[in-house]
Scaffold this motif. Structure first.
Motif, short mmCIF file in Angstrom:
data_model
loop_
_atom_site.label_atom_id
_atom_site.label_comp_id
_atom_site.label_asym_id
_atom_site.label_seq_id
_atom_site.Cartn_x
_atom_site.Cartn_y
_atom_site.Cartn_z
N UNK A 98 0.88 -1.15 0.08
CA UNK A 98 0.07 0.07 -0.01
C UNK A 98 0.79 1.27 -0.18
N UNK A 99 1.99 1.13 0.92
CA UNK A 99 2.87 2.43 0.93
C UNK A 99 3.41 2.63 -0.48
N UNK A 100 4.10 1.41 -1.11
CA UNK A 100 4.96 1.50 -2.25
C UNK A 100 3.75 2.02 -3.42
N UNK A 101 2.72 1.60 -3.56
CA UNK A 101 1.57 2.30 -4.22
C UNK A 101 1.45 3.73 -4.09
N UNK A 102 1.31 4.07 -2.93
CA UNK A 102 1.01 5.46 -2.52
C UNK A 102 2.22 6.36 -3.42
N UNK A 103 3.36 5.81 -2.95
CA UNK A 103 4.58 6.34 -3.59
C UNK A 103 4.77 6.20 -4.95
N UNK A 104 4.21 5.40 -5.67
CA UNK A 104 4.12 5.47 -6.98
C UNK A 104 3.23 6.30 -7.62
N UNK A 105 1.99 6.49 -6.85
CA UNK A 105 1.11 7.45 -7.38
C UNK A 105 1.73 9.09 -7.20
N UNK A 106 2.48 9.21 -6.36
CA UNK A 106 2.88 10.48 -6.06
C UNK A 106 3.88 10.87 -7.10
N UNK A 107 4.79 9.73 -7.43
CA UNK A 107 5.86 9.98 -8.57
C UNK A 107 5.06 10.44 -9.80
N UNK A 108 4.14 9.71 -10.13
CA UNK A 108 3.12 9.83 -11.42
C UNK A 108 2.58 11.23 -11.31
N UNK A 109 2.25 11.67 -10.17
CA UNK A 109 1.72 13.05 -10.20
C UNK A 109 2.74 14.07 -10.47
N UNK A 110 3.90 13.76 -10.01
CA UNK A 110 5.09 14.50 -10.20
C UNK A 110 5.48 14.67 -11.82
N UNK A 111 5.24 13.54 -12.33
CA UNK A 111 5.31 13.20 -13.95
C UNK A 111 4.50 14.09 -14.53
N UNK A 112 3.15 14.08 -14.16
CA UNK A 112 2.17 15.07 -14.94
C UNK A 112 2.40 16.48 -14.85
N UNK A 113 3.03 16.73 -13.51
CA UNK A 113 3.08 18.11 -13.43
C UNK A 113 4.36 18.58 -14.44
N UNK A 114 5.31 17.89 -14.18
CA UNK A 114 6.52 18.31 -15.09
C UNK A 114 6.36 17.91 -16.62
N UNK A 115 5.59 17.34 -16.98
CA UNK A 115 5.13 17.06 -18.61
C UNK A 115 4.36 18.31 -19.01
N UNK A 116 3.71 18.94 -18.05
CA UNK A 116 2.71 20.27 -18.47
C UNK A 116 3.80 21.43 -18.53
N UNK A 117 4.69 21.30 -17.74
CA UNK A 117 6.10 22.37 -17.67
C UNK A 117 6.86 22.16 -19.17
#
Length: 108
Positions: A40-59
């Motif tokens: 569960x923790x590993x999955x949350x960390x992956x979701x956080x990393x994916x959100x960072x990917x989405x943000x930087x893709x927009x930038x």
């Protein structure tokens, strides 16, 4: 033209993708070892990393369009197209970024 800013952004994106790869590897190791208590923790960390990917893709998309205007390229150019249109030393550096992204994408 702010090629230095573009390169800095690409370094940040590479770091974020590398972090995502690490998180995915950790999750896979947890699955293989049967230690499901941390999944569960590993999955949350992956979701956080994916959100960072989405943000930087927009930038990156905004920065690519700014650079494309300066290089007389069409809208939404690829990194490869920007690298090909850039002058040295940026052409070489952007090509290195491009190749690093290909490698990261294949490993992710």
């Amino acid at each position: 033209m702010d090629m230095s800013g573009l390169s800095s952004l690409l370094w940040r994106e590479r770091d974020i993708l590398d972090n995502l790869l690490f998180k995915l590897d950790v999750q896979q190791l947890l699955l293989m070892s049967g230690r499901s208590g941390w999944l569960v923790r590993a999955s949350r960390e992956i979701e956080t990393a994916l959100e960072q990917v989405r943000i930087i893709e927009l930038e990156r998309a905004v920065r690519f369009n700014e650079v494309a205007t300066d290089l007389d390229l069409g809208a939404s150019p690829s990194l490869y197209a920007i690298a090909e249109a850039a002058e040295e030393p940026w052409k070489g550096l952007l090509t290195e970024h491009y190749e690093a992204f290909l490698d990261l994408a294949s490993r992710i």
